[in-house]
Write a protein that holds these residues in place. Structure first.
Motif, PDB file in Angstrom:
ATOM      1  N   LEU A 101      -5.331   8.980   9.555  1.00 13.46           N
ATOM      2  CA  LEU A 101      -5.625   7.586   9.241  1.00 13.46           C
ATOM      3  C   LEU A 101      -6.175   6.852  10.453  1.00 13.46           C
ATOM      4  CD1 LEU A 101      -2.403   6.702   7.195  1.00 13.46           C
ATOM      5  CD2 LEU A 101      -4.623   7.478   6.326  1.00 13.46           C
ATOM      6  N   GLY A 102      -7.016   5.855  10.184  1.00 13.65           N
ATOM      7  CA  GLY A 102      -7.518   4.985  11.229  1.00 13.65           C
ATOM      8  C   GLY A 102      -6.617   3.777  11.392  1.00 13.65           C
ATOM      9  N   LEU A 103      -7.236   2.644  11.717  1.00  7.31           N
ATOM     10  CA  LEU A 103      -6.457   1.430  11.945  1.00  7.31           C
ATOM     11  C   LEU A 103      -5.748   0.969  10.687  1.00  7.31           C
ATOM     12  CD1 LEU A 103      -5.642  -0.654  14.052  1.00  7.31           C
ATOM     13  CD2 LEU A 103      -7.730  -1.927  13.522  1.00  7.31           C
ATOM     14  N   GLY A 104      -6.260   1.359   9.512  1.00  4.98           N
ATOM     15  CA  GLY A 104      -5.604   0.991   8.258  1.00  4.98           C
ATOM     16  C   GLY A 104      -6.549   0.279   7.325  1.00  4.98           C
ATOM     17  N   GLY A 105      -6.174   0.277   6.032  1.00  2.00           N
ATOM     18  CA  GLY A 105      -6.942  -0.472   5.059  1.00  2.00           C
ATOM     19  C   GLY A 105      -8.080   0.300   4.419  1.00  2.00           C
ATOM     20  N   GLU A 106      -8.217   1.608   4.740  1.00  2.44           N
ATOM     21  CA  GLU A 106      -9.323   2.364   4.151  1.00  2.44           C
ATOM     22  C   GLU A 106      -9.166   2.447   2.631  1.00  2.44           C
ATOM     23  OE1 GLU A 106      -7.476   3.462   6.652  1.00  2.44           O
ATOM     24  OE2 GLU A 106      -8.726   3.961   8.360  1.00  2.44           O
ATOM     25  N   GLU A 107      -8.029   2.936   2.182  1.00  2.00           N
ATOM     26  CA  GLU A 107      -7.731   3.045   0.757  1.00  2.00           C
ATOM     27  C   GLU A 107      -6.340   2.486   0.515  1.00  2.00           C
ATOM     28  OE1 GLU A 107      -9.519   4.000  -1.792  1.00  2.00           O
ATOM     29  OE2 GLU A 107     -11.303   4.556  -0.643  1.00  2.00           O
ATOM     30  N   PRO A 108      -6.197   1.510  -0.393  1.00  2.00           N
ATOM     31  CA  PRO A 108      -4.864   0.945  -0.650  1.00  2.00           C
ATOM     32  C   PRO A 108      -3.902   2.018  -1.157  1.00  2.00           C
ATOM     33  CG  PRO A 108      -6.588  -0.441  -1.598  1.00  2.00           C
ATOM     34  CD  PRO A 108      -7.251   0.825  -1.160  1.00  2.00           C
ATOM     35  N   LEU A 109      -2.705   2.035  -0.584  1.00  2.00           N
ATOM     36  CA  LEU A 109      -1.681   2.979  -1.016  1.00  2.00           C
ATOM     37  C   LEU A 109      -1.045   2.506  -2.314  1.00  2.00           C
ATOM     38  CD1 LEU A 109       0.117   3.558   2.418  1.00  2.00           C
ATOM     39  CD2 LEU A 109      -1.531   5.084   1.300  1.00  2.00           C
ATOM     40  N   PRO A 157     -13.088  -8.751  -6.842  1.00  2.00           N
ATOM     41  CA  PRO A 157     -13.290  -7.364  -6.396  1.00  2.00           C
ATOM     42  C   PRO A 157     -12.144  -6.887  -5.518  1.00  2.00           C
ATOM     43  CG  PRO A 157     -14.746  -8.871  -5.205  1.00  2.00           C
ATOM     44  CD  PRO A 157     -14.110  -9.670  -6.294  1.00  2.00           C
ATOM     45  N   GLY A 158     -11.801  -5.609  -5.663  1.00  2.00           N
ATOM     46  CA  GLY A 158     -10.692  -5.074  -4.889  1.00  2.00           C
ATOM     47  C   GLY A 158     -10.943  -5.116  -3.397  1.00  2.00           C
ATOM     48  N   ALA A 159     -12.227  -5.000  -3.001  1.00  2.00           N
ATOM     49  CA  ALA A 159     -12.542  -5.026  -1.568  1.00  2.00           C
ATOM     50  C   ALA A 159     -12.179  -6.350  -0.927  1.00  2.00           C
ATOM     51  CB  ALA A 159     -14.033  -4.734  -1.362  1.00  2.00           C
ATOM     52  N   LEU A 160     -12.143  -7.432  -1.718  1.00  2.00           N
ATOM     53  CA  LEU A 160     -11.772  -8.744  -1.170  1.00  2.00           C
ATOM     54  C   LEU A 160     -10.361  -8.712  -0.625  1.00  2.00           C
ATOM     55  CD1 LEU A 160     -12.125 -11.834  -0.793  1.00  2.00           C
ATOM     56  CD2 LEU A 160     -11.282 -12.090  -3.149  1.00  2.00           C
ATOM     57  N   TRP A 161      -9.436  -8.145  -1.404  1.00  2.00           N
ATOM     58  CA  TRP A 161      -8.035  -8.138  -0.981  1.00  2.00           C
ATOM     59  C   TRP A 161      -7.831  -7.238   0.220  1.00  2.00           C
ATOM     60  CZ3 TRP A 161      -6.252 -12.130  -3.268  1.00  2.00           C
ATOM     61  CH2 TRP A 161      -6.685 -12.461  -4.548  1.00  2.00           C
ATOM     62  N   VAL A 162      -8.573  -6.150   0.295  1.00  2.00           N
ATOM     63  CA  VAL A 162      -8.478  -5.254   1.440  1.00  2.00           C
ATOM     64  C   VAL A 162      -8.917  -5.964   2.718  1.00  2.00           C
ATOM     65  CG1 VAL A 162      -9.358  -3.125   2.474  1.00  2.00           C
ATOM     66  CG2 VAL A 162      -8.773  -3.176   0.046  1.00  2.00           C
ATOM     67  N   SER A 163     -10.056  -6.648   2.652  1.00  2.00           N
ATOM     68  CA  SER A 163     -10.561  -7.330   3.851  1.00  2.00           C
ATOM     69  C   SER A 163      -9.658  -8.491   4.255  1.00  2.00           C
ATOM     70  CB  SER A 163     -11.987  -7.827   3.611  1.00  2.00           C
ATOM     71  OG  SER A 163     -12.023  -8.814   2.599  1.00  2.00           O
ATOM     72  N   LEU A 164      -9.142  -9.234   3.280  1.00  2.00           N
ATOM     73  CA  LEU A 164      -8.257 -10.356   3.604  1.00  2.00           C
ATOM     74  C   LEU A 164      -6.978  -9.875   4.271  1.00  2.00           C
ATOM     75  CD1 LEU A 164      -8.507 -12.690   0.462  1.00  2.00           C
ATOM     76  CD2 LEU A 164      -9.669 -12.921   2.649  1.00  2.00           C
ATOM     77  N   ALA A 165      -6.356  -8.844   3.713  1.00  2.00           N
ATOM     78  CA  ALA A 165      -5.078  -8.365   4.262  1.00  2.00           C
ATOM     79  C   ALA A 165      -5.266  -7.716   5.633  1.00  2.00           C
ATOM     80  CB  ALA A 165      -4.428  -7.383   3.294  1.00  2.00           C
ATOM     81  N   SER A 166      -6.347  -6.966   5.814  1.00  2.00           N
ATOM     82  CA  SER A 166      -6.604  -6.341   7.120  1.00  2.00           C
ATOM     83  C   SER A 166      -6.795  -7.408   8.189  1.00  2.00           C
ATOM     84  CB  SER A 166      -7.847  -5.448   7.042  1.00  2.00           C
ATOM     85  OG  SER A 166      -7.669  -4.399   6.118  1.00  2.00           O
ATOM     86  N   ALA A 167      -7.637  -8.403   7.884  1.00  2.00           N
ATOM     87  CA  ALA A 167      -7.889  -9.465   8.853  1.00  2.00           C
ATOM     88  C   ALA A 167      -6.629 -10.280   9.119  1.00  2.00           C
ATOM     89  CB  ALA A 167      -9.006 -10.371   8.350  1.00  2.00           C
ATOM     90  N   ALA A 168      -5.881 -10.589   8.072  1.00  2.00           N
ATOM     91  CA  ALA A 168      -4.669 -11.396   8.224  1.00  2.00           C
ATOM     92  C   ALA A 168      -3.644 -10.698   9.103  1.00  2.00           C
ATOM     93  CB  ALA A 168      -4.067 -11.692   6.849  1.00  2.00           C
ATOM     94  N   THR A 169      -3.485  -9.397   8.917  1.00  2.00           N
ATOM     95  CA  THR A 169      -2.501  -8.664   9.712  1.00  2.00           C
ATOM     96  C   THR A 169      -2.923  -8.571  11.168  1.00  2.00           C
ATOM     97  OG1 THR A 169      -2.056  -7.344   7.723  1.00  2.00           O
ATOM     98  CG2 THR A 169      -1.093  -6.588   9.784  1.00  2.00           C
ATOM     99  N   LEU A 170      -4.216  -8.364  11.410  1.00  3.52           N
ATOM    100  CA  LEU A 170      -4.689  -8.359  12.791  1.00  3.52           C
ATOM    101  C   LEU A 170      -4.473  -9.720  13.447  1.00  3.52           C
ATOM    102  CD1 LEU A 170      -7.993  -6.321  12.378  1.00  3.52           C
ATOM    103  CD2 LEU A 170      -6.006  -5.662  13.747  1.00  3.52           C
ATOM    104  N   GLY A 171      -4.726 -10.793  12.702  1.00  3.12           N
ATOM    105  CA  GLY A 171      -4.455 -12.125  13.234  1.00  3.12           C
ATOM    106  C   GLY A 171      -2.992 -12.311  13.570  1.00  3.12           C
ATOM    107  N   ALA A 172      -2.120 -11.807  12.685  1.00  4.13           N
ATOM    108  CA  ALA A 172      -0.681 -11.924  12.923  1.00  4.13           C
ATOM    109  C   ALA A 172      -0.239 -11.086  14.114  1.00  4.13           C
ATOM    110  CB  ALA A 172       0.086 -11.497  11.669  1.00  4.13           C
ATOM    111  N   LEU A 173      -0.784  -9.892  14.261  1.00  3.92           N
ATOM    112  CA  LEU A 173      -0.393  -9.001  15.349  1.00  3.92           C
ATOM    113  C   LEU A 173      -0.777  -9.553  16.716  1.00  3.92           C
ATOM    114  CD1 LEU A 173      -1.422  -5.614  13.728  1.00  3.92           C
ATOM    115  CD2 LEU A 173       0.875  -6.139  14.539  1.00  3.92           C
TER     116      LEU A 173
END
Length: 432
Positions: A101-109, A157-173
């Motif tokens: 796996l990479g940084l995360g968010g490639e495919e939702p588990l 679109p499903g890609a919207l939720w992936v991009s939002l959650a990835s960006a949000a978590t990076l902001g939080a981290l």
């Protein structure tokens, strides 16, 4: 017809996106941003409380030294046993092999995988393996946002939720949306834009989610990456030379670990069972901790602060030992199956390497050494150019450092680009 080449028409400007297109994204971005931060804070908070019990209360009650060699070996081996049980028995086995796996968010588990992944992550953070929370937390937030978002707004679109959650978590981290904006920009490079507009149109919702996640984390936990180093003024030619040499040498050292990664992973994979792989990995990590000292345990961010608070407190040899031990610990933890990310331990490795350079050559400024070491190590380990540059600059919090790091990143990038990554395909071969 003239032999002169016919001038190609200029590329059409992207169509304008109206506010009416972007405004519906505000509410989802805010909800995902706040929710992602809260999940990160809950998991981190629980892990910290468990860490206090395991490394303070329990050894004190048993009359054992908190960071004695025996206790480090026993506790890290036990952590491997507990995480191995979770990976073995939990539904979904706490997610796929983290080495793939990479940084995360490639495919939702799938949602049923998430409880095991969260428990395995919390145990890892508390027990001391040299990994950070970023990869599994991003994967968890992406999966939750994707699953809940498709239920609440099925037309989105499903890609919207992936991009939002990835960006949000990076902001939080990181406690700032800047890192998320840089990563999303890098991810969009060379790909069709989700929104038929400009780059900023496509960054609008992820940047808002990252800002919401960062602000939530800041208000609740007040994180800071600034190491409080002395002010770095106008750089000189010696600083430029030091930045280039340290960043390139750190990148080369990191690439040595990257090249060793598939072989170490293959050695653990031959054991074929998490109850063998993870306990053995924990034992190796305990022995490494006994060799390098307690500062080489855990994700490394708090420990970097201890090093930076007293740059003269260790010799060049001690910094070198911590650098090599932490790099070996990161390599082992990532290869044997512990769930975690590599950014934060790579920051410790780079900082220790930069301080070693300062101890060997006092003319190397402490701030330059730390920033350049972190830059080179992150470029090798993560292959994330913007994250590497941002992290190196934010640790020192001096505008003068940024120009030096921009220049130093170029030769270091030449050493790592196109070469194997610290990520494997399903058949165990490194990605390029």
């Amino acid at each position: 017809m003239s032999n002169e080449a016919v001038a190609a028409p200029p590329p059409a400007a992207p169509p304008a996106v109206s506010a009416r297109t972007l405004l519906p994204l505000v509410a989802p971005a805010l909800v995902v941003g706040v929710g992602s931060s809260l999940l990160f804070l809950v998991v981190s908070g629980l892990a910290e409380k468990l860490q206090d019990v395991l490394w303070t209360d329990l050894p004190d009650a048993l009359g054992i030294g908190r960071y004695s060699s025996l206790w480090m070996i026993v506790l890290l081996t036990a952590t491997g046993v507990l995480v191995g049980l979770v990976v073995w028995k939990a539904p979904g086995h706490a997610g796929p092999d983290p080495a793939t796996l990479g940084l995360g968010g490639e495919e939702p588990l799938p949602p049923y995988v998430l409880p095991g992944l969260v428990v395995a992550t919390a145990l890892m953070l508390a027990g001391g393996p040299s990994l950070g929370p970023e990869n599994p937390i991003i994967a968890t937030n992406v999966a939750l946002a994707f699953w809940l978002g498709r239920k609440v707004v099925p037309k989105a679109p499903g890609a919207l939720w992936v991009s939002l959650a990835s960006a949000a978590t990076l902001g939080a981290l990181f406690g700032t949306p800047v890192a998320a904006a840089l990563v999303v920009s890098e991810a969009l490079a060379g790909k069709p834009m989700p929104i038929r507009g400009s780059l900023w149109d496509n960054l609008f919702a992820p940047l808002l989610a990252a800002a919401a996640g960062a602000l939530t984390t800041t208000l609740i936990a007040s994180p800071s990456f600034d190491l409080g180093l002395p002010h770095f003024g106008q750089p000189g030619w010696g600083d430029l030379l030091a930045a280039v040499v340290v960043s390139c040498t750190a990148a080369a050292l990191g690439m040595a670990a990257v090249h060793a990664f598939p072989y170490v992973h293959g050695a653990f994979a031959r054991l074929r069972h998490p109850m063998l792989m993870l306990p053995l990995g924990g034992l190796v990590l305990g022995l490494l901790g006994a060799l390098g000292g307690h500062l080489t345990l855990f994700k490394g961010l708090h420990e970097v602060g201890e090093l930076a608070a007293d740059p003269e407190g260790w010799s060049a040899g001690q910094f070198a030992v911590m650098t090599v031990v932490k790099l070996a610990a990161l390599l082992t933890a990532a290869a044997c199956g512990f769930r975690g990310g590599r950014i934060f331990p790579a920051v410790f490795i780079g900082a220790a390497f930069g301080l070693c350079a300062h101890a060997l050559v006092p003319g190397v400024n402490v701030s330059v050494g730390i920033a350049a070491g972190v830059l080179g190590m992150l470029l090798a380990i993560t292959r994330q150019g913007w994250v590497s540059l941002f992290t190196a600059a934010v640790l020192v919090a001096s505008p003068s450092i940024l120009a030096l790091m921009c220049i130093a990143s170029l030769p270091a990038w030449l050493l790592v680009t196109g070469r194997p990554q610290m990520q494997l395909s399903e058949d165990g071969k490194p990605l390029h």
